[in-house]
Design an enzyme around this catalytic site. Structure first.
Site, PDB file in Angstrom:
ATOM      1  N   PRO A  81       0.779  -1.132  -0.200  1.00  0.00           N
ATOM      2  CA  PRO A  81       0.101   0.080   0.040  1.00  0.00           C
ATOM      3  C   PRO A  81       0.814   1.051   0.031  1.00  0.00           C
ATOM      4  O   PRO A  81       1.722   1.303   0.635  1.00  0.00           O
ATOM      5  CB  PRO A  81      -0.921  -0.031   1.250  1.00  0.00           C
ATOM      6  N   CYS A  82       0.328   2.258  -1.057  1.00  0.00           N
ATOM      7  CA  CYS A  82       1.317   3.467  -1.036  1.00  0.00           C
ATOM      8  C   CYS A  82       0.753   4.700  -0.592  1.00  0.00           C
ATOM      9  O   CYS A  82       1.087   5.653  -0.507  1.00  0.00           O
ATOM     10  CB  CYS A  82       1.515   3.516  -2.442  1.00  0.00           C
ATOM     11  N   GLN A  83      -0.494   4.669   0.200  1.00  0.00           N
ATOM     12  CA  GLN A  83      -0.962   5.594   0.428  1.00  0.00           C
ATOM     13  C   GLN A  83      -0.547   6.591   1.340  1.00  0.00           C
ATOM     14  O   GLN A  83      -0.681   7.853   1.205  1.00  0.00           O
ATOM     15  CB  GLN A  83      -2.519   5.518   1.012  1.00  0.00           C
TER      16      GLN A  83
END
Length: 169
Positions: A81-83
Site C-alpha cells: 500500500p502506497c497511500q
C-alpha cells in the site's frame, strides 16, 4: 529453465500476476493474499478471484494478523500500500513508513524472513524516495537497510509508465 514459483502479497486485482504471466508462462502463482483493512466488502479480492478463480491458495486475510504459511517459492512480489507515500496526501500529511498502511512494508520483511525467496519484486510510488518530508529519504533508507540485513542485493528505479504507452505517470 523451469517454473518460477511466485507468491503475491498485496495482490490487489492481480496486476503483478497479469504482467508476469503475460511476460512468460514460466511464472506460476502458488499463493496470493489480498486484504483491504478499511473495507467490509473485499472488492479487490472478489475481482482477483473472478479473474483467476477461487482457489485455496487465494487468501483474503489481514496480512498483519495472518499466519504466513506459504509453500516454497522463488519469487515474492507485492505492490504494498502506497497511500502513506502517495501524492494523494499532502506532503505534510504523508506518514510514510510509520503510517497505518506504510507499516505494512514490515509484513513483506516478515514474509521474506519466513520463506527466504531467491527474488523479491516490489512496486510503490516515486514519493517513497522522498519520505518523510522532514527527513527526505529516511524511509527508503530504512527499507534498503532491511533488505541488506536479509542479505539481499537491491536494484531500484523510478519508471514512468507513460514512456511504455500507459496512461499513468
Amino acid at each position: 529453465m523451469g517454473t518460477i514459483r511466485t507468491v503475491e502479497l498485496f495482490a490487489g486485482v492481480g496486476g503483478f500476476r497479469l504482467g508476469l504471466e503475460s511476460a512468460s508462462d514460466r511464472f506460476k502463482v502458488i499463493w496470493a493474499n489480498q486484504w483491504e483493512p478499511s473495507m467490509r466488502e473485499q472488492y479487490a479480492f472478489e475481482c482477483y478471484t473472478a479473474h483467476f478463480g477461487s482457489q485455496k491458495y487465494h487468501v483474503c486475510q489481514d496480512i498483519a494478523k495472518a499466519k504466513i504459511d506459504v509453500p516454497d517459492h522463488d519469487l515474492l512480489v507485492g505492490g504494498f500500500p502506497c497511500q502513506d507515500y502517495s501524492v494523494a496526501r499532502s506532503l505534510s500529511g504523508g506518514m510514510g513508513i510509520e503510517g497505518k498502511k506504510g507499516v505494512l512494508f514490515w509484513e513483506i520483511i516478515r514474509a521474506i524472513r519466513l520463506s527466504n525467496p531467491k527474488y523479491v519484486l516490489l512496486e510503490n510510488v516515486d514519493r517513497l524516495l522522498k519520505s518523510p518530508v522532514s527527513q527526505r529519504g529516511r524511509d527508503f533508507s530504512i527499507m534498503l537497510a532491511a533488505f541488506n540485513t536479509l542479505d539481499y542485493t537491491v536494484e531500484w528505479r523510478v519508471i514512468n509508465a507513460a514512456e511504455y504507452g500507459y496512461q499513468q505517470r
